[in-house]
Design a protein around this motif. Structure first.
Motif, PDB file in Angstrom:
ATOM      1  N   PRO A  74       0.795  -1.236   0.000  1.00 52.74           N
ATOM      2  CA  PRO A  74       0.000   0.000   0.000  1.00 52.74           C
ATOM      3  C   PRO A  74       0.831   1.291   0.000  1.00 52.74           C
ATOM      4  O   PRO A  74       0.358   2.317  -0.473  1.00 52.74           O
ATOM      5  CB  PRO A  74      -0.838  -0.114   1.278  1.00 52.74           C
ATOM      6  CG  PRO A  74      -0.992  -1.587   1.473  1.00 52.74           C
ATOM      7  CD  PRO A  74       0.339  -2.158   1.049  1.00 52.74           C
ATOM      8  N   ASN A  88      -4.918   0.558  -1.524  1.00 53.62           N
ATOM      9  CA  ASN A  88      -3.715   0.376  -2.322  1.00 53.62           C
ATOM     10  C   ASN A  88      -3.970   0.928  -3.724  1.00 53.62           C
ATOM     11  O   ASN A  88      -4.082   0.175  -4.698  1.00 53.62           O
ATOM     12  CB  ASN A  88      -3.312  -1.097  -2.363  1.00 53.62           C
ATOM     13  CG  ASN A  88      -1.904  -1.294  -2.871  1.00 53.62           C
ATOM     14  OD1 ASN A  88      -1.369  -0.460  -3.572  1.00 53.62           O
ATOM     15  ND2 ASN A  88      -1.305  -2.429  -2.534  1.00 53.62           N
ATOM     16  N   ARG A 131      -7.111  -3.220  -1.634  1.00 46.51           N
ATOM     17  CA  ARG A 131      -6.707  -2.884  -0.269  1.00 46.51           C
ATOM     18  C   ARG A 131      -5.656  -3.884   0.191  1.00 46.51           C
ATOM     19  O   ARG A 131      -5.705  -5.048  -0.168  1.00 46.51           O
ATOM     20  CB  ARG A 131      -7.899  -2.907   0.674  1.00 46.51           C
ATOM     21  CG  ARG A 131      -8.967  -1.864   0.300  1.00 46.51           C
ATOM     22  CD  ARG A 131     -10.082  -1.814   1.322  1.00 46.51           C
ATOM     23  NE  ARG A 131      -9.685  -1.109   2.527  1.00 46.51           N
ATOM     24  CZ  ARG A 131      -9.706   0.218   2.680  1.00 46.51           C
ATOM     25  NH1 ARG A 131     -10.101   0.992   1.699  1.00 46.51           N
ATOM     26  NH2 ARG A 131      -9.340   0.774   3.818  1.00 46.51           N
TER      27      ARG A 131
END
Length: 126
Positions: free
Chosen positions: A13, A64, A86
């Motif tokens: 991320p 992300n 994510r």
């Protein structure tokens, strides 16, 4: 580092992207809630892996957006059309005949395309 072609790239991320050789090592970073896998596009030899619960456990798995942008670039769609991602995301070469982990080394062309997509998404590649 080995001279063999990488099997995957892990996109965190924070935008760090890391090439690797053992898919199971990358999947350890996806968290304790299981691993979901999907093809990048219909018929693609590239697959995506992420936590099964990343979209539900929003307090544990941060957005992300760099991974979403890179994956969109590779899939030939705009980042605005990309599904939400994510937590860490793994993109890997898929081999349905590999019974151990379904992975295969990424081709030189795939590595070049992935590098271009990661760069377009603003990732730091290691």
């Amino acid at each position: 580092m080995t001279n063999h072609a990488p099997v995957y790239v892990l996109i965190r991320p924070d935008g760090r992207a890391e090439w690797g050789h053992r898919l199971m090592t990358a999947e350890e970073e996806l968290g304790q809630h299981g691993v979901g896998r999907a093809s990048l596009t219909d018929g693609s030899r590239l697959r995506i892996a992420m936590s099964d619960c990343a979209l539900l456990l929003r307090d544990i798995y941060p957005p992300n957006p760099r991974a979403a942008t890179a994956l969109a670039h590779l899939a030939g769609i705009s980042p605005e059309q990309a599904p939400e991602t994510r937590g860490p995301i793994v993109l890997y070469g898929y081999d349905p005949m590999n019974e151990w982990d379904n992975s295969r080394p990424l081709s030189t062309d795939e590595q070049a395309s992935i590098t271009k997509a990661l760069t377009a998404a603003g990732c730091t590649i290691t």
